[in-house]
Scaffold this motif. Sequence first.
Motif, PDB file in Angstrom:
ATOM      1  N   ASN A 117       5.030  10.603 -10.753  1.00 35.89           N
ATOM      2  CA  ASN A 117       3.730  10.555 -10.030  1.00 35.89           C
ATOM      3  C   ASN A 117       4.003  10.156  -8.676  1.00 35.89           C
ATOM      4  O   ASN A 117       4.178   8.917  -8.375  1.00 35.89           O
ATOM      5  N   ASP A 120       6.775   7.320  -0.659  1.00 36.30           N
ATOM      6  CA  ASP A 120       7.493   6.679   0.429  1.00 36.30           C
ATOM      7  C   ASP A 120       8.674   6.033  -0.137  1.00 36.30           C
ATOM      8  O   ASP A 120       9.935   5.887   0.540  1.00 36.30           O
ATOM      9  N   ALA A 160       2.182  10.028  -6.176  1.00 36.03           N
ATOM     10  CA  ALA A 160       1.198   9.401  -5.413  1.00 36.03           C
ATOM     11  C   ALA A 160       0.877   7.882  -6.027  1.00 36.03           C
ATOM     12  O   ALA A 160      -0.020   7.187  -5.604  1.00 36.03           O
ATOM     13  N   LEU A 161       1.608   7.334  -6.999  1.00 37.44           N
ATOM     14  CA  LEU A 161       1.307   6.077  -7.423  1.00 37.44           C
ATOM     15  C   LEU A 161       1.542   5.082  -6.466  1.00 37.44           C
ATOM     16  O   LEU A 161       2.663   5.219  -5.908  1.00 37.44           O
ATOM     17  N   GLN A 162       0.867   4.093  -6.358  1.00 36.95           N
ATOM     18  CA  GLN A 162       0.877   2.862  -5.282  1.00 36.95           C
ATOM     19  C   GLN A 162       2.087   1.821  -5.891  1.00 36.95           C
ATOM     20  O   GLN A 162       2.104   1.685  -7.344  1.00 36.95           O
ATOM     21  N   LEU A 163       2.889   1.643  -5.034  1.00 36.99           N
ATOM     22  CA  LEU A 163       3.839   0.652  -5.515  1.00 36.99           C
ATOM     23  C   LEU A 163       3.426  -0.713  -5.739  1.00 36.99           C
ATOM     24  O   LEU A 163       2.485  -1.376  -4.935  1.00 36.99           O
ATOM     25  N   LYS A 164       4.183  -1.466  -6.475  1.00 42.25           N
ATOM     26  CA  LYS A 164       3.620  -3.061  -6.608  1.00 42.25           C
ATOM     27  C   LYS A 164       5.016  -3.616  -6.641  1.00 42.25           C
ATOM     28  O   LYS A 164       6.324  -3.221  -6.850  1.00 42.25           O
ATOM     29  N   GLY A 210       0.779  -1.210  -0.009  1.00 44.43           N
ATOM     30  CA  GLY A 210      -0.039   0.097  -0.031  1.00 44.43           C
ATOM     31  C   GLY A 210       0.915   1.212   0.016  1.00 44.43           C
ATOM     32  O   GLY A 210       0.440   2.337   0.021  1.00 44.43           O
ATOM     33  N   SER A 211       2.218   1.284  -0.046  1.00 44.92           N
ATOM     34  CA  SER A 211       3.135   2.403   0.060  1.00 44.92           C
ATOM     35  C   SER A 211       3.019   2.789  -1.349  1.00 44.92           C
ATOM     36  O   SER A 211       2.634   2.541  -2.229  1.00 44.92           O
ATOM     37  N   ARG A 212       3.430   4.325  -1.291  1.00 48.82           N
ATOM     38  CA  ARG A 212       3.467   5.070  -2.578  1.00 48.82           C
ATOM     39  C   ARG A 212       4.897   5.512  -2.851  1.00 48.82           C
ATOM     40  O   ARG A 212       5.899   5.151  -2.480  1.00 48.82           O
ATOM     41  N   VAL A 213       4.827   5.675  -4.406  1.00 50.34           N
ATOM     42  CA  VAL A 213       6.312   6.143  -4.720  1.00 50.34           C
ATOM     43  C   VAL A 213       6.995   7.359  -4.010  1.00 50.34           C
ATOM     44  O   VAL A 213       8.133   7.193  -3.783  1.00 50.34           O
TER      45      VAL A 213
END
Length: 202
Positions: free
Chosen positions: A103, A85, A105-109, A80-83
């Motif tokens: 971006n 972070d 705010a993009l969620q990490l995968k 659930g962390s974002r770029v």
Amino acid sequence: MGILQKKLIIIIVLACGILAYSFQGFWQKSVDDQARVTVLPPPGNATTANTTTAHGTGSDVVVYVSGGVIKPGVYKLSHGSRVVDAVAIAGGFSPGADAARINLALQLKDEMQVNVPYAVTAVSTPGVPAGSSVTSTTGDRININTASKVDLDKLPGIGPALAERIIEYRTTNGAFKDLTDIKNVPGIGESKYNQFKDKISL
């Protein structure tokens, strides 16, 4: 007490002893089995101590942070962390990084690469007034002090990765003073320099 009664008592005592011994053996075996189950890790989930390879689980992700950050590398973050972070755990933006082109705010995968681009900075060129536009090419030559990543990628032997290193080098160390200074960029040796030396300028 009759002989029959004595024999019956002896038989009862022996039977109780056998039952007690059997129960004790069964109980000890159960404890040992439980201990083995507790000590051994579940199949397929074993981890090796002192391993340097990070793997994401269901509750975290592993990403590679590169480009304009203080400490590029592979990092593990919670699911659930974002770029933003990932950039923060990599030490934040380095000088010359262009935060507006990513971006945050993009969620990490898991297994994702977060590449922070560098800004194309204006480089002062002798004989050109400050604030004047300087083209990245001179005739058919590419100005290595002002060329964008796309222009540098056009040079023979220079791919996107080396183009980014050239921009990173000049952002950190300033403009190239001599064409041969480009050989200070990691990955550019004498043979590779000879491939494009006639196509570059300052």
